[in-house]
Design an enzyme around this catalytic site. Structure first.
Site, PDB file in Angstrom:
ATOM      1  N   CYS A  62       0.845  -1.192   0.000  1.00  0.00           N
ATOM      2  CA  CYS A  62       0.000   0.000   0.000  1.00  0.00           C
ATOM      3  C   CYS A  62       0.884   1.247   0.000  1.00  0.00           C
ATOM      4  O   CYS A  62       1.797   1.371   0.809  1.00  0.00           O
ATOM      5  CB  CYS A  62      -0.888  -0.030   1.238  1.00  0.00           C
ATOM      6  SG  CYS A  62      -2.188   1.179   1.255  1.00  0.00           S
ATOM      7  N   HIS A  63       0.619   2.161  -0.924  1.00  0.00           N
ATOM      8  CA  HIS A  63       1.404   3.393  -1.021  1.00  0.00           C
ATOM      9  C   HIS A  63       1.116   4.321   0.165  1.00  0.00           C
ATOM     10  O   HIS A  63      -0.049   4.491   0.533  1.00  0.00           O
ATOM     11  CB  HIS A  63       1.067   4.155  -2.306  1.00  0.00           C
ATOM     12  CG  HIS A  63       1.577   3.492  -3.536  1.00  0.00           C
ATOM     13  ND1 HIS A  63       0.888   2.488  -4.168  1.00  0.00           N
ATOM     14  CD2 HIS A  63       2.706   3.697  -4.251  1.00  0.00           C
ATOM     15  CE1 HIS A  63       1.573   2.093  -5.228  1.00  0.00           C
ATOM     16  NE2 HIS A  63       2.676   2.806  -5.303  1.00  0.00           N
ATOM     17  N   ASP A 112     -13.302  -4.370  21.628  1.00  0.00           N
ATOM     18  CA  ASP A 112     -12.423  -4.447  22.792  1.00  0.00           C
ATOM     19  C   ASP A 112     -12.997  -3.681  23.980  1.00  0.00           C
ATOM     20  O   ASP A 112     -12.963  -4.152  25.110  1.00  0.00           O
ATOM     21  CB  ASP A 112     -11.045  -3.905  22.419  1.00  0.00           C
ATOM     22  CG  ASP A 112     -10.067  -3.970  23.574  1.00  0.00           C
ATOM     23  OD1 ASP A 112      -9.973  -5.026  24.224  1.00  0.00           O
ATOM     24  OD2 ASP A 112      -9.380  -2.955  23.830  1.00  0.00           O
TER      25      ASP A 112
END
Length: 144
Positions: A62-63, A112
């Site tokens: 991913c760039h 969470d």
């Protein structure tokens, strides 16, 4: 990484969503911001922003992009919460992965924070790209 040097810089926008199913009493706590670990909605919002900015650290090809705008919106339903994340930039490549990562991390953060109240009665579903604009092809998912 894919070579994007010859692609034009355009304004890019992506919208992703995730759904969190949870018991009604936990939904009420969330809406009233009475979760033991703090304001779960704002903590998840901050986590989404961090996730969008750090996506290239998690996805190897991913760039890295300059995130110029991001937003998180919540939509409450009786038994589930819709998390929608919008990410925008001006770049040579899109921000779909940043939006998807941010929506997923927001959902995981809420999971969470809510598990002390809900135990295993939480479920994350429907992580998907809803819309993207900019680049060579626009996309919009039709509502189901």
């Amino acid at each position: 990484m894919k070579d994007v040097l010859d692609k034009p810089v355009t304004r890019r926008r992506a919208v992703a969503q995730a759904w969190l199913s949870l018991p009604a009493e936990v939904m009420q706590r969330l809406r009233e911001r009475r979760v033991d670990k703090g304001d779960a909605l704002e903590i998840a919002r901050a986590a989404a922003f961090l996730a969008a900015k750090r996506t290239p650290e998690l996805l190897p090809l991913c760039h890295p992009l300059l995130i110029e705008h991001s937003a998180v919106h919540y939509e409450f339903e009786p038994a589930r919460l819709r998390i929608e994340v919008t990410v925008e930039t001006s770049a040579r490549t899109g921000v779909e992965m940043e939006a998807l990562t941010a929506a997923g991390i927001a959902a995981l953060t809420l999971y969470d924070l809510l598990k002390p109240h809900a135990g295993t009665a939480l479920r994350i579903d429907g992580l998907e790209l809803m819309e993207k604009t900019g680049g060579k092809q626009d996309f919009r998912r039709l509502p189901a």
